[in-house]
Enzyme design. Structure first.
Site, short mmCIF file in Angstrom:
data_model
loop_
_atom_site.label_atom_id
_atom_site.label_comp_id
_atom_site.label_asym_id
_atom_site.label_seq_id
_atom_site.Cartn_x
_atom_site.Cartn_y
_atom_site.Cartn_z
N GLU A 37 16.39 34.70 1.46
CA GLU A 37 17.25 35.88 1.44
C GLU A 37 16.74 36.93 0.46
OE1 GLU A 37 20.11 32.27 1.77
OE2 GLU A 37 18.09 32.71 1.06
N CYS A 44 23.08 30.59 -1.41
CA CYS A 44 23.53 30.10 -2.72
C CYS A 44 24.07 31.27 -3.54
CB CYS A 44 22.37 29.42 -3.44
SG CYS A 44 21.06 30.56 -3.93
N CYS A 86 21.48 34.07 -4.29
CA CYS A 86 21.22 34.96 -3.15
C CYS A 86 22.43 35.84 -2.84
CB CYS A 86 20.85 34.13 -1.93
SG CYS A 86 19.27 33.26 -2.12
#
Length: 229
Positions: A80, A108, A111
């Protein structure tokens, strides 16, 4: 009576148009998620974690990437974040508010924070991550405090579509490596579930006016302090 019929006809046409737009959007979402799934399998084959991300503006793919952590020997090179960096360079803008991010698994916290600061307008992901997710475990992606307290930097939370094509994501990764992905599933690190959409909340007139002005102010004033455009 004629006016009533005309209003009914217009209302019917509008509903039909909305249904057509939703169908087109869903088809494009499926196309992009299928592409993302293929990239995630490629990532696993290349001995990276099997994650991938694609960023689109309209119907154009701006950037796409697999994880680059092992390849670059850098734990920050999540798919990402790689995609966000590439998109900002390509578009020559920090703000990606008119873009959509597709990810095969829930991003996560790291990101998700990058998504919030780059102001991505819509996020679509497959598997949920109840242990590590930046939406399920730590609610960074949908948190409104960031945008309320620091609107110069953060947009309101993006529209979030969670669990999109989750079964297809799970099956593709099981096919890639049944042992590794089977272990991940048993530990509950990623789970498949029904699709769930979180729309942006309804805003007052004052909030809408402020939000309409902020992108201009960010580009011309706020983003110039310590940032490139």
């Amino acid at each position: 009576m004629i006016q009533i019929k005309m209003r009914a006809s217009c209302a019917g046409d509008l509903k039909l148009l909305n249904r057509m737009e939703c169908k087109i959007s869903d088809n494009f979402d499926r196309q992009m998620m299928s592409r993302c799934i293929a990239l995630s399998v490629k990532s696993g084959i290349e001995r990276e974690y099997p994650y991938a991300a694609i960023l689109c503006r309209g119907s154009e793919v701006i950037a796409e990437s697999t994880n680059k952590v092992a390849h670059d020997h850098d734990v920050t090179r999540h798919a990402e974040v790689v995609v966000i960096c590439e998109a900002q360079r390509r578009l020559r803008s920090i703000s990606l508010s008119d873009c959509v991010m597709y990810v095969n698994a829930e991003p996560c916290v790291y990101c998700c924070y990058a998504m919030r600061e780059s102001r991505i307008g819509r996020v679509v992901y497959g598997l949920r991550s109840p242990q590590m997710g930046g939406n399920s475990r730590w609610n960074v992606l949908a948190d409104e405090v960031l945008s309320n307290k620091l609107p110069e930097v953060f947009d309101p939370p993006p529209e979030i579509v969670a669990g999109f094509m989750a079964s297809e994501v799970e099956q593709a990764l099981l096919n890639w490596n049944p042992f590794v992905w089977g272990t991940i599933i048993k530990r509950g690190l990623f789970v498949a579930g029904p699709p769930d959409s979180l729309k942006r909340r309804h805003q007052s007139l004052a909030e809408r006016v402020t939000r309409a002005l902020l992108p201009f102010l960010r580009r011309t004033v706020f983003d110039r302090f310590g940032r490139w455009i």
